[in-house]
Design an enzyme around this catalytic site. Structure first.
Site, PDB file in Angstrom:
ATOM      1  N   GLU A 117      54.479  14.301   1.351  1.00  0.00           N
ATOM      2  CA  GLU A 117      53.350  14.147   0.435  1.00  0.00           C
ATOM      3  C   GLU A 117      53.782  14.652  -0.933  1.00  0.00           C
ATOM      4  O   GLU A 117      54.524  15.641  -1.017  1.00  0.00           O
ATOM      5  CB  GLU A 117      52.151  14.973   0.924  1.00  0.00           C
ATOM      6  CG  GLU A 117      51.593  14.452   2.244  1.00  0.00           C
ATOM      7  CD  GLU A 117      50.385  15.233   2.741  1.00  0.00           C
ATOM      8  OE1 GLU A 117      50.218  16.408   2.362  1.00  0.00           O
ATOM      9  OE2 GLU A 117      49.609  14.659   3.518  1.00  0.00           O
ATOM     10  N   CYS A 147      50.393  26.786   5.912  1.00  0.00           N
ATOM     11  CA  CYS A 147      51.451  26.437   6.862  1.00  0.00           C
ATOM     12  C   CYS A 147      52.839  26.741   6.278  1.00  0.00           C
ATOM     13  O   CYS A 147      53.834  26.664   6.989  1.00  0.00           O
ATOM     14  CB  CYS A 147      51.332  24.988   7.291  1.00  0.00           C
ATOM     15  SG  CYS A 147      51.202  23.896   5.918  1.00  0.00           S
ATOM     16  N   ASN A 185      42.051  24.817   5.550  1.00  0.00           N
ATOM     17  CA  ASN A 185      42.654  25.861   4.699  1.00  0.00           C
ATOM     18  C   ASN A 185      42.786  25.430   3.232  1.00  0.00           C
ATOM     19  O   ASN A 185      42.808  26.269   2.338  1.00  0.00           O
ATOM     20  CB  ASN A 185      43.989  26.346   5.270  1.00  0.00           C
ATOM     21  CG  ASN A 185      45.050  25.294   5.344  1.00  0.00           C
ATOM     22  OD1 ASN A 185      44.749  24.095   5.310  1.00  0.00           O
ATOM     23  ND2 ASN A 185      46.304  25.699   5.470  1.00  0.00           N
ATOM     24  N   GLU A 218      51.668  16.518   8.612  1.00  0.00           N
ATOM     25  CA  GLU A 218      52.100  17.778   7.997  1.00  0.00           C
ATOM     26  C   GLU A 218      51.576  18.872   8.920  1.00  0.00           C
ATOM     27  O   GLU A 218      50.390  19.166   8.938  1.00  0.00           O
ATOM     28  CB  GLU A 218      51.507  17.839   6.585  1.00  0.00           C
ATOM     29  CG  GLU A 218      52.255  18.756   5.667  1.00  0.00           C
ATOM     30  CD  GLU A 218      51.491  20.039   5.482  1.00  0.00           C
ATOM     31  OE1 GLU A 218      51.779  20.978   6.263  1.00  0.00           O
ATOM     32  OE2 GLU A 218      50.634  20.100   4.594  1.00  0.00           O
TER      33      GLU A 218
END
Ligand code: SIN
Length: 495
Positions: free
Chosen positions: A473, A297, A165, A263
Site C-alpha cells: 500500500e 502492526c 487501530n 496487511e
C-alpha cells in the site's frame, strides 16, 4: 475522566452531521435491522448505536458498486483526481471533528488522532496526483509487422475490511489509490470504529464522489465477510488486520480467484548495535513502541541490543517510560490512551505474567490500570530478561510493553530477528554503513527503518513478507495493486 456520551460527543463537533449512525450504500444513509453499540474505551461508555445492515446490506452495496464501476472507470483520470483532491481538502478542513470522533471511538490521544487524519489525507492527495499517471507502455514489437502495448485497467469492485487501530488512514490508504485507478469500493470498517469511516463517507459525498462508488457497510463480520468474499462482482479483497483472519479471507477469496492485498500481523525486531547513539535509539524505541499504546502492526515487538550499549540503553529507556503519562486521549498532557477494550488489557497482561513466570524482570509498569483509571488502560511497561521462546517474543504484543533482549553477534541477532513467521517491519540503529548493508540484506522484512522509528508514508511501499501479508500500500505500488495489466498485440501493421 471526561464523560462522553452520544450527546456530548455530538456537541463537541463543529459539524455534528459528521457523526453518522447508518451505513452508506449507493449514496444513501441506510438503516439496518439490528444495532451495533460503539464504546469509548477510555470510559467504557456507549457513544453511539449504529444500524447493522448485515448480509443484505453487503449484497446491495456490492450491486451498487458494480453498477457504479461501469460509469466510474470511464470518468477521466483528471476528473477522478480532482474529486479526490476535493475530498482531501475537506478532510483537512474538518480535521478537528474527524480527530474528535476518532479519539472517542478508538481511544488514541487527540494528538495522535489528528496526526492520523493528516497521514490519511496524504494518501488521498498522493493518489489524486497519481490518477493521471496510471498508464501502460509501448512494447518492442514482438513479431515482424506487429506492435504491442500494455494498459493498466481498474480491477473492478474492491471490498476492503479495515481495522480499528487506524480507523481513518487504513481506509484512505486503500480507497484513494483504488478510486484513482477507477475501481469502486465496499468498505466494512471494524465494528469498534465505524464512526470514522462514516464521517469519511459524508465528506466523500460532499467532494462529489458519485453514488455507489464508495460504500460503507457496518455490521457483523461473520455475516458480511462471506458476502464480500463470495460475490462474483468483487474482484479484489483488501484487508488490514490479524494473520488468522487474513488467511481465512484468502481461503474464501480463492474460490473466485480474487486478488488479495493483505496487511497482516508483525513481530518487529528493533535492533540497536553498540555504535548507535543511546538517546536517539531510546527515543526511537519509545516512538515506535508506545505510539497508539503499542497497537500498531509495525510496533517494536522485540528490542535487541548488543552488550556494549545494553545497560545505558535500558537506563535511558526506563527514564523515558516512567515519564509517559497514561489517560483519556482528550486530556492535553496524555501520551498514551487506552487499549481498544478490556479483553486486550487482559491479553497483554497475560503475556507479561507468563514472561515473568518464565524469569523475565519488570523494569517499569507491568500491570493493568483498569481499576485505577476506569477504562481499558495498561501501564507503559519495560521488561528485560525474556527469552526467544516466550510468548512475549513469539506473538505480536499489541500493547505498551517494551521487551529488551541482549544479544551479541550480528549472526545471532539476525537469527533471532528472522525466527518468526512474520516479516512486516524491522528497525536497525547503527552509525556503521557496513552494518547497515549487512543487516538490511539479512533481515527478512518488507520494510526496514534504519535510524528511523516510523516507516509509513503516502509515497512509500507499505507491506510485509511471509505471514505478514501480500501486496503493498502507498506510492505507485499501492496504485498498481488496483489495476490489471492488459496487453494488446496488433498484427499486420507493415503489410
Ligand atoms: C498499522 O498498524 O496497520 C499501520 C501502521 C502505519 O501505517 O504506520
Amino acid at each position: 475522566m471526561t464523560t462522553l456520551t452520544a450527546d456530548t460527543l455530538a456537541s463537541r463537533l463543529s459539524e455534528p452531521r459528521l457523526l453518522r449512525h447508518q451505513s452508506y450504500i449507493n449514496g444513501a444513509w441506510v438503516e439496518g435491522p439490528r444495532s451495533l453499540v460503539i464504546n469509548n474505551p477510555a470510559t467504557g461508555e456507549d457513544i453511539a448505536h449504529l444500524a447493522d445492515v448485515g448480509a443484505e446490506g453487503a449484497r446491495s452495496a456490492v450491486e451498487a458498486a458494480q453498477t457504479a464501476f461501469e460509469r466510474w472507470k470511464k470518468v477521466s483520470p483528471y476528473e477522478r483526481g480532482k474529486i479526490l483532491m476535493r475530498w482531501h481538502d475537506l478532510i483537512l478542513a474538518h480535521a478537528d471533528d474527524l480527530a474528535t470522533i476518532l479519539t472517542a471511538e478508538m481511544g488514541k490521544t487527540y494528538r495522535e488522532a489528528r496526526g492520523e487524519i493528516v497521514y490519511g489525507a496524504a494518501f488521498i492527495e498522493w493518489s489524486a496526483e497519481e490518477a493521471k499517471r496510471i498508464h501502460g507502455e509501448t512494447l518492442t514489437p514482438p513479431f515482424p509487422g506487429s506492435r504491442g502495448w500494455t494498459t493498466r485497467a481498474p480491477i473492478g469492485v474492491v471490498a476492503c475490511i479495515t481495522p480499528w487501530n487506524f480507523p481513518n488512514a487504513m481506509i484512505t490508504r486503500k480507497c484513494a489509490p483504488a478510486l484513482a485507478a477507477g475501481c469502486t469500493m465496499v468498505i466494512k470498517p471494524a465494528p469498534e470504529t465505524p464512526l470514522s469511516a462514516l464521517a469519511l463517507a459524508e465528506l466523500a459525498e460532499e467532494a462529489g464522489v458519485p453514488k455507489g462508488v464508495f460504500n460503507i457497510v457496518c455490521g457483523d463480520a461473520q455475516e458480511i465477510g462471506p458476502v464480500l468474499t463470495g460475490a462474483p462482482e468483487v474482484r479484489m479483497i483488501g484487508f488490514t488486520g490479524s494473520t488468522p483472519v487474513g488467511k481465512l479471507l484468502m481461503r474464501q477469496a480463492a474460490d473466485g480467484v480474487k486478488r488479495v492485498a493483505l496487511e497482516l500481523g508483525g513481530n518487529a525486531p528493533f535492533i540497536i548495535m553498540d555504535d548507535a547513539d543511546v538517546d536517539t535509539a531510546a527515543a526511537g524505541i519509545v516512538a515506535s513502541k508506545f505510539r497508539v499504546s503499542g497497537q500498531t502492526c509495525v510496533s517494536a515487538n522485540r528490542i535487541i541490543a548488543q552488550p556494549g550499549i545494553y545497560d545505558d540503553l535500558l537506563a535511558a529507556l526506563k527514564t523515558k517510560v516512567d515519564a509517559l503519562k497514561v489517560g483519556d486521549g482528550f486530556a492535553g498532557d496524555t501520551d498514551l490512551g487506552p487499549l481498544i477494550h478490556t479483553q486486550a488489557v487482559e491479553r497483554v497482561d497475560g503475556l507479561v505474567r507468563r514472561a515473568v513466570d518464565g524469569g523475565a524482570r519488570i523494569v517499569s509498569g507491568g500491570h493493568s490500570l483498569v481499576d485505577e483509571l476506569g477504562g481499558a488502560f495498561y501501564a507503559p511497561t519495560l521488561i528485560e530478561g525474556g527469552t526467544p521462546e516466550m510468548d512475549l517474543a513469539c506473538f505480536e504484543i499489541f500493547g505498551p510493553v517494551a521487551s529488551v533482549y541482549k544479544m551479541d553477534s550480528e549472526a545471532e541477532i539476525l537469527r533471532f530477528a528472522n525466527d518468526t513467521p512474520y516479516g512486516l517491519a524491522a528497525y536497525l540503529y547503527t552509525r556503521d554503513i557496513g552494518r547497515v548493508h549487512r543487516m538490511t540484506e539479512g533481515l527478512d522484512y518488507g520494510m526496514i527503518g534504519v535510524n528511523a522509528p516510523m516507516v509509513g508514508s503516502a509515497a512509500t511501499p507499505f507491506g510485509g513478507v511471509k505471514e505478514s501479508g501480500i501486496g503493498r500500500e502507498g506510492g505507485k505500488w499501492g496504485v498498481e495493486e488496483f489495476t490489471e495489466l492488459k496487453y494488446v498485440l496488433l498484427g499486420g501493421v507493415d503489410t
